[in-house]
Scaffold this motif. Structure first.
Motif, short mmCIF file in Angstrom:
data_model
loop_
_atom_site.label_atom_id
_atom_site.label_comp_id
_atom_site.label_asym_id
_atom_site.label_seq_id
_atom_site.Cartn_x
_atom_site.Cartn_y
_atom_site.Cartn_z
N THR A 285 0.81 -1.22 0.00
CA THR A 285 0.00 0.00 0.00
C THR A 285 0.84 1.27 0.00
N LEU A 286 1.91 1.29 0.80
CA LEU A 286 2.74 2.49 0.87
C LEU A 286 3.47 2.73 -0.45
N ALA A 287 3.89 1.65 -1.09
CA ALA A 287 4.55 1.79 -2.40
C ALA A 287 3.58 2.32 -3.44
N ALA A 288 2.33 1.86 -3.40
CA ALA A 288 1.32 2.34 -4.35
C ALA A 288 1.04 3.82 -4.13
N LEU A 289 1.03 4.25 -2.87
CA LEU A 289 0.85 5.67 -2.58
C LEU A 289 1.97 6.51 -3.19
N ALA A 290 3.20 6.04 -3.02
CA ALA A 290 4.35 6.76 -3.57
C ALA A 290 4.33 6.73 -5.09
N TYR A 291 3.87 5.62 -5.66
CA TYR A 291 3.86 5.44 -7.11
C TYR A 291 2.97 6.47 -7.80
N GLY A 292 1.99 6.96 -7.08
CA GLY A 292 1.09 7.95 -7.65
C GLY A 292 1.60 9.37 -7.57
N ASN A 293 2.84 9.53 -7.11
CA ASN A 293 3.43 10.86 -6.96
C ASN A 293 4.74 10.95 -7.75
N PRO A 294 4.69 11.40 -8.98
CA PRO A 294 5.91 11.53 -9.79
C PRO A 294 6.70 12.76 -9.38
N MET B 68 2.44 7.80 4.40
CA MET B 68 2.21 7.47 5.80
C MET B 68 0.72 7.20 6.03
N LEU B 69 0.45 6.17 6.80
CA LEU B 69 -0.92 5.78 7.12
C LEU B 69 -1.11 5.74 8.63
N ASP B 70 -2.33 5.92 9.05
CA ASP B 70 -2.65 5.94 10.48
C ASP B 70 -2.48 4.55 11.09
N ALA B 71 -1.67 4.45 12.14
CA ALA B 71 -1.50 3.20 12.87
C ALA B 71 -2.08 3.31 14.29
N GLN B 72 -2.85 4.39 14.52
CA GLN B 72 -3.56 4.64 15.77
C GLN B 72 -2.62 5.03 16.92
N LYS B 73 -3.20 5.72 17.88
CA LYS B 73 -2.51 6.14 19.11
C LYS B 73 -1.28 7.00 18.81
N VAL C 80 8.15 14.80 0.31
CA VAL C 80 6.73 14.95 -0.01
C VAL C 80 5.95 13.93 0.81
N ALA C 81 5.08 14.41 1.68
CA ALA C 81 4.29 13.54 2.55
C ALA C 81 2.92 13.30 1.93
N MET C 82 2.43 12.08 2.06
CA MET C 82 1.14 11.72 1.49
C MET C 82 0.51 10.62 2.34
N PRO D 248 -0.21 17.16 -3.44
CA PRO D 248 -1.45 17.83 -3.83
C PRO D 248 -2.66 16.94 -3.57
N PRO D 249 -3.86 17.53 -3.44
CA PRO D 249 -5.06 16.77 -3.05
C PRO D 249 -5.34 15.54 -3.91
N HIS D 250 -5.06 15.59 -5.22
CA HIS D 250 -5.38 14.45 -6.07
C HIS D 250 -4.35 13.33 -5.95
N CYS D 251 -3.25 13.59 -5.22
CA CYS D 251 -2.21 12.57 -5.05
C CYS D 251 -2.02 12.16 -3.59
N ILE D 252 -2.67 12.84 -2.68
CA ILE D 252 -2.35 12.63 -1.27
C ILE D 252 -2.97 11.36 -0.70
N LEU D 253 -4.05 10.86 -1.31
CA LEU D 253 -4.70 9.64 -0.83
C LEU D 253 -4.53 8.51 -1.85
N PRO D 254 -4.69 7.25 -1.40
CA PRO D 254 -4.48 6.11 -2.29
C PRO D 254 -5.39 6.15 -3.51
N ARG D 255 -4.86 5.74 -4.65
CA ARG D 255 -5.62 5.67 -5.89
C ARG D 255 -5.57 4.25 -6.42
N ALA D 256 -6.73 3.75 -6.85
CA ALA D 256 -6.78 2.41 -7.42
C ALA D 256 -5.89 2.31 -8.65
#
Length: 226
Positions: free
Chosen positions: A81-90, A99-104, A145-147, A172-180
């Motif tokens: 999942t983290l690699a896919a997030l980065a892959y969407g940000n050229p 980075m994803l929420d791991a709680q607490k 670049v954080a996403m 940017p907003p269109h890249c900050i969250l996971p994309r299928a």
């Protein structure tokens, strides 16, 4: 998300609501195939985001993908999942910090960078406190670049660090969250590299134990002490 053999994106559904995977996943798959005008028998492979992330979400998504791959007798690729997030940000020339929420107050974090058209893993996925991670990210010699959902959660802290002179930026907003689409494209690249998973044995990449497991272990430890 549907992808052709030449990497053409045919259709993708992005939705941010409080409905769970169990309520919308299968209807979305049916809707997606209809939008893309693709019959399920013409699918060549299934790419699935394999974690880390929500324990329940990962199990539901992976079970659905494995069932499709098994029923259609097609390959399945578990995409980190983290690699896919980065892959969407050229963003060449910098460090990508999905980075994803791991709680607490904790986050799942990995670092990547682009080398030509190849995404390189700089540090593997770990679980750490956001405060500790932010301190380390602001000390890197390259722009960061954080996403991801944790970047959205801790937007104020990241912007404060930036205002204090740190070279860290929100995607940017269109890249900050996971994309299928990113999962599919990276999954296709992995498939071309010969990376295929067994739908019977593919498991989510949890990175850490669930809160229920930690609570059970704590109770067992207390019971042995009694």
């Amino acid at each position: 998300m549907a992808l052709t053999a030449d990497d053409t994106l045919l259709a993708e559904i992005t939705q941010q609501t409080k409905k769970t995977h169990s309520e919308r996943l299968l209807p979305h798959i049916a809707e997606l195939l209809e939008l893309a005008e693709v019959d399920k028998k013409d699918l060549g492979a299934v790419a699935i985001s394999s974690g880390p992330g929500s324990f329940t979400g990962l199990r539901i998504g992976l079970a659905t993908a494995k069932a499709l791959a098994y029923a259609l007798r097609i390959p399945i690729v578990g995409v980190p999942t983290l690699a896919a997030l980065a892959y969407g940000n050229p963003a060449p020339g910098g460090i990508l910090a999905p980075m994803l929420d791991a709680q607490k107050g904790n986050i799942y974090l990995a670092l990547y960078r682009w080398q030509g058209e190849t995404l390189i893993e700089v540090t593997p996925p770990t679980v750490r406190s956001f405060t500790e991670a932010l301190g380390e990210l602001t000390q890197l010699s390259q722009p960061v670049v954080a996403m991801g959902e944790a970047a959205v959660m801790f937007r104020q802290e990241i912007q404060t660090a930036q205002q204090a002179g740190a070279d860290i930026w929100l995607a940017p907003p269109h890249c900050i969250l996971p994309r299928a689409g990113s999962v599919a494209l990276l999954g296709r690249k992995m498939l071309q590299q010969g990376i295929v998973h067994d739908c019977k044995t593919l498991e989510p990449q949890y990175i850490r134990r669930s809160e229920a497991e930690e609570l059970w272990e704590k109770r067992q430890g207390n019971a042995r002490q009694d």
